[in-house]
Design an enzyme around this catalytic site. Structure first.
Site, short mmCIF file in Angstrom:
data_model
loop_
_atom_site.label_atom_id
_atom_site.label_comp_id
_atom_site.label_asym_id
_atom_site.label_seq_id
_atom_site.Cartn_x
_atom_site.Cartn_y
_atom_site.Cartn_z
N CYS A 1 5.34 -2.07 -6.27
CA CYS A 1 4.90 -2.35 -4.91
C CYS A 1 4.09 -3.66 -4.89
O CYS A 1 4.66 -4.73 -5.06
CB CYS A 1 4.11 -1.17 -4.34
SG CYS A 1 3.97 -1.22 -2.53
N HIS B 1 8.04 3.15 -5.14
CA HIS B 1 7.12 3.86 -6.03
C HIS B 1 7.91 4.87 -6.88
O HIS B 1 7.98 6.06 -6.54
CB HIS B 1 6.03 4.58 -5.24
CG HIS B 1 5.04 3.66 -4.62
ND1 HIS B 1 3.88 3.28 -5.27
CD2 HIS B 1 5.04 3.01 -3.43
CE1 HIS B 1 3.19 2.46 -4.50
NE2 HIS B 1 3.88 2.27 -3.37
N GLU C 1 7.11 6.27 -9.59
CA GLU C 1 6.27 7.31 -10.20
C GLU C 1 6.30 8.60 -9.41
O GLU C 1 6.05 9.68 -9.96
CB GLU C 1 4.83 6.80 -10.34
CG GLU C 1 4.04 6.64 -9.04
CD GLU C 1 4.19 5.27 -8.41
OE1 GLU C 1 3.32 4.89 -7.60
OE2 GLU C 1 5.18 4.58 -8.72
#
Length: 543
Positions: A381, A515, A517
């Site tokens: 990001c 993102h 994750e």
């Protein structure tokens, strides 16, 4: 019949209700049952989207674009079930919906009250959309006795009567503190917490007791006697080496057995714990260690909760222990601090997302260090955006490159998104719009260049990842950056929004606008984190 498990907390906050809920759901899954997890947050914010990560921790984003509590990340990582917007609600959201209806005249002039309107809305949220689910686990944020939590506890009390017999079980998580001067665990805080819960009208069926040591039989009997629970329902929740050891530890302590017994289920299938045992074995027996420098700006580690776990998942996939070296991005901006001092020990450098100007130039410097030293770099990001700014300045000769998020630059290489496509609709945003819920949120597709490094990592050319941002790399600079060596290897399907970049000639230099994750699991690590840690391992062998 759908059965409901209500998880409450007492004594102090941060005992781990989210982990306990996720671990219990994983245990029920291991026995072959279907589960769903939901979170009730008593604070007045409509959602966590505008709350500071330094105070509240990360904002977890779902595929359908909801900004939710970080506990939903635990739910996903432990069960593999994608959370939805309808799995998290706050007092603010409930009141906003009720007051909107009141302004519309939906209550036909009647008085709007906490009981029955607010409690009714909470119950409707808890019960809706659970068809075909064996167990729904509902976690209540905060601790019993909190003034803002009272409507939620009242709603759960009512549900105990509304639902059929043996369709609701209450699990209360408390703390058993050890007093060194007395040489014993103290049960009084738990007794008072349960007393508070019973005064509301809720009798817990199971006590889950956080402790750093074994609970002696005498204290276990005392808790059962004074808290009005069976002695076998006093479950020891000891500290463990890894959060992924929690399902096994809770199973051995008898949590899932007692929950099923409280429902009258005594012939449940035996749990298959093989996936959790495999994860725990890899964590306990790594084949070496790598160091990853995370260049962030928020002091609270929970601000990077999913990131920390995803890095660990990459370590699990490579059978390596990953040691995170936290680097304050602001320190890198100070002339008195040498980048080499902070980053030379790292086998890989990761720059995560964030908002605001503070520390942004430090992240640019980290990207430059990784580019020039050929250290594996992973920008997520804002980390991707700052890598693009650095490439514009350092490779493409755009000396005035910057982001309009931080002020006026001669060359706004990163700028505010004003228009993008979501499904069949065009989303429009302005600089003066509200901050809450106005970003590009949730799952969006991206198309990868077939010959790119990222496509090889994914083994795919079409991907879907979760986003949370309102600024975007400006495509007007793409040609100059491509000529300088920065490849735009992934774009939105309409070709207007950059999704991934990579640096040609570098061992591993990847930036992503989304993102990743948020979608990583211990038993299914995200391919980008798996590859990044593998590259860091290779780097550690060369230096």
């Amino acid at each position: 019949m759908t059965r409901y498990i209500f998880i409450t907390g007492g004594v102090v906050s941060s005992l781990g209700k989210g982990l306990a809920s996720a671990a219990l759901a994983a245990l029920l899954q291991a026995r072959g049952y279907s589960v769903r997890l939901r979170k009730l947050d008593p604070y007045l914010n409509v959602d966590p989207g505008t709350m500071s990560p330094s105070q509240h921790g990360e904002v977890f984003v779902t595929d359908d674009g909801a900004e939710t509590d970080l506990d939903l990340g635990h739910y996903e990582r432990f069960t593999g079930i994608a959370a939805r917007r309808s799995d998290n609600i706050t007092t603010g959201r409930i009141y906003l919906d009720i007051l909107t209806r009141e302004r519309r005249g939906d209550f036909l002039g009647g008085t709007v009250q906490v009981v029955p309107h607010v409690t009714g809305a909470i119950k409707e949220f808890v019960l809706s959309g659970n068809e075909g689910i064996d167990f729904v686990l509902v976690e209540v944020g905060g601790t019993v006795g909190d003034i803002e939590g009272q409507p939620f506890f009242e709603a759960l009390r009512q549900l105990g009567n509304d639902l059929p017999r043996r369709a609701a079980v209450y699990v209360h998580l408390t703390l058993l503190p050890y007093i060194p001067t007395a040489g014993e665990l103290k049960t009084k805080p738990t007794q008072h917490s349960v007393k508070e819960l019973r005064s509301i009208g809720i009798q817990p069926d199971i006590l889950l007791c956080r402790t750093d040591r074994e609970i002696p039989e005498q204290e276990r009997r005392k808790l059962g006697l004074f808290c009005n629970v069976r002695e076998t329902a006093v479950i020891e929740a000891r500290d463990v080496a890894s959060i992924y050891d929690v399902p096994r530890a809770y199973h051995e302590a008898g949590l899932d057995r007692e929950v099923l017994s409280a429902f009258g289920i005594d012939q449940a299938p035996r749990p298959d714990m093989s996936r959790w045992d495999a994860v725990s074995e890899r964590i306990r027996n790594p084949d070496g260690e790598v160091v990853v420098a995370v260049v962030g700006k928020y002091p609270l580690k929970d601000a990077y909760k999913s990131l920390i776990e995803a890095i660990g998942h990459g370590g699990i996939a490579n059978r390596k222990k990953v040691r995170i070296d936290w680097v304050d991005a602001e320190l890198l901006e100070q002339e008195s601090h040498d980048l080499t001092t902070h980053l030379s020990r790292a086998d890989g450098i990761l720059v995560p997302g964030g908002f605001g100007k503070r520390g942004a130039e430090g992240k640019v410097l980290a990207a430059r260090f990784a580019r020039e030293r050929h250290v594996p770099y992973f920008g997520i990001c804002l980390g991707m955006q700052m890598a693009v700014v650095e490439a514009a300045r350092g490779l493409a000769g755009v000396s005035g490159a910057g982001s309009s998020e931080f002020g006026a630059y001669d060359d706004p290489v990163v700028g505010l998104m004003r228009e993008w496509v979501k499904g069949n609709d065009t989303q429009m945003r302005g600089a003066q719009d509200d901050l809450g819920g106005t970003m590009r949120l949730g799952a969006y597709q991206a198309m990868l260049r077939p010959d790119s490094h990222v496509a090889r990592i994914y083994d795919a050319i079409e991907i879907s990842e979760r986003h949370r941002h309102r600024y975007e790399v400006n495509t007007r600079y793409m040609d100059r950056l491509e000529d300088a060596g920065l490849t735009f290897s992934g774009m939105s399907p309409d070709g207007r929004l950059p999704e991934t970049v990579e640096l040609r000639g570098h061992p591993w230099f990847v930036g992503v606008q989304y993102h990743p994750e948020l979608k990583s699991r211990p038993f299914d690590p995200h391919p980008l984190f798996k590859s990044f840690i593998a590259a860091s391992v290779e780097r550690s062998r060369l230096v």
